[in-house]
Design an enzyme around this catalytic site. Structure first.
Site, PDB file in Angstrom:
ATOM      1  CG  ASP A   1     -11.911  -8.116  -1.061  1.00  0.00           C
ATOM      2  OD1 ASP A   1     -10.500  -8.088  -0.451  1.00  0.00           O
ATOM      3  OD2 ASP A   1     -12.780  -8.069  -0.399  1.00  0.00           O
TER       4      ASP A   1
ATOM      5  CD  GLU B   1      -3.277  -1.642   2.422  1.00  0.00           C
ATOM      6  OE1 GLU B   1      -4.761  -1.678   2.379  1.00  0.00           O
ATOM      7  OE2 GLU B   1      -2.505  -0.868   3.645  1.00  0.00           O
TER       8      GLU B   1
ATOM      9  N   GLY C   1     -12.961  -4.689   1.421  1.00  0.00           N
ATOM     10  CA  GLY C   1     -13.993  -5.285   1.138  1.00  0.00           C
ATOM     11  C   GLY C   1     -15.382  -4.070   0.845  1.00  0.00           C
TER      12      GLY C   1
ATOM     13  CG  MET D   1      -8.535  -6.284   8.211  1.00  0.00           C
ATOM     14  SD  MET D   1      -7.727  -7.521   7.992  1.00  0.00           S
ATOM     15  CE  MET D   1      -7.867  -8.007   9.861  1.00  0.00           C
ATOM     16  CD  GLU D   2      -5.392  -2.071   8.105  1.00  0.00           C
ATOM     17  OE1 GLU D   2      -6.201  -2.008   7.285  1.00  0.00           O
ATOM     18  OE2 GLU D   2      -4.885  -3.341   8.400  1.00  0.00           O
TER      19      GLU D   2
END
Ligand code: ADE
Length: 230
Positions: free
Chosen positions: A197, A13, A79, A173-174
């Protein structure tokens, strides 16, 4: 001039950022690497945190407290929950929440803890800059809620839970942990994600296939924004 922090969670990233910036100086701190650099006359500090809420909180705190960054931009992948979001599309968070924070047994909403808030709002000025960049480049940019948790979501059941309880458009997730840190320290922040995704049964495979290309889309957009930040 004030420094701008740019963070991701994974090496992929931030790699596209490090390819474009100049005068890179590496600093090792707290078991991680921070890259001071310049881009279009702006001073940047770039780092990836490692995956999840704990590592991302640590990195965000260090970027603000040790490196004295006055704004924080997060770049990465997510996602999709909102069916309008396709792989490679961009979403900016107007607000973020922690979908795995659960003291509902005590009658609280999912995502809420006393003295905290279910949602943390991102900086409006940075969002306006993102909208201007999208317009100039003819890019679709969706603004919505991003839900964060310490789990890679690859099931329609979990996706539906997050959609129902948080009306979220995307998940990762962050973002929300970084948001909590920046909010507490009164530093304007912004979270951009390109979709890798759709968090369903195929999410693992799609993530492996599209993570690098989507991370590049997000990083390139962030650098266009940096040019416009005072
Ligand atoms: N980041 C990108 N895709 C994700 C997913 N399906 N779950 C959690 N984080 C993600």
């Amino acid at each position: 001039m004030s420094k701008i922090a740019i963070m991701g969670a994974m090496p992929e990233e931030i790699a596209p950022l490090l390819e474009k910036v100049e005068n890179i100086k590496k600093i090792e701190y707290a078991d991680n690497t921070y890259y001071e650099a310049e881009y279009e006359g702006k001073e940047l500090v770039i780092a990836y945190s490692k995956i999840g809420k704990v590592f991302s909180s640590l990195t965000a705190s260090i970027l603000l407290e040790k490196f004295a960054c006055k704004k924080l931009l997060f770049s990465g992948v997510a996602g999709a929950i909102n069916p309008e979001l396709k792989i490679g599309d961009l979403i900016i968070a107007d607000k973020l929440c922690q979908h795995d924070l659960d003291i509902s047994i005590f009658g609280h909403d999912f995502g809420y803890v006393p003295e905290g808030a279910k949602f943390v709002e991102s900086d409006e000025t940075l969002r306006e800059i993102a909208k201007a960049v999208a317009k100039e480049n003819g890019l679709l940019l969706i603004e919505g809620t991003i839900a964060t948790g310490d789990q890679f979501v690859a099931s329609n059941e979990r996706k539906t839970f997050i959609a129902n309880h948080f009306q979220a458009d995307a998940l990762e997730m962050e973002g929300a942990s970084v948001a909590v840190v920046c909010d507490a320290l009164n530093v304007p922040f912004f979270v951009l994600r390109a979709i890798s995704d759709t968090a369903n049964d195929d999410a693992g495979m799609d993530f492996d296939t599209f993570m690098v290309s989507s991370a590049k889309i997000s990083a390139s957009f962030i650098l266009d924004m940096v040019e416009k930040i005072d």
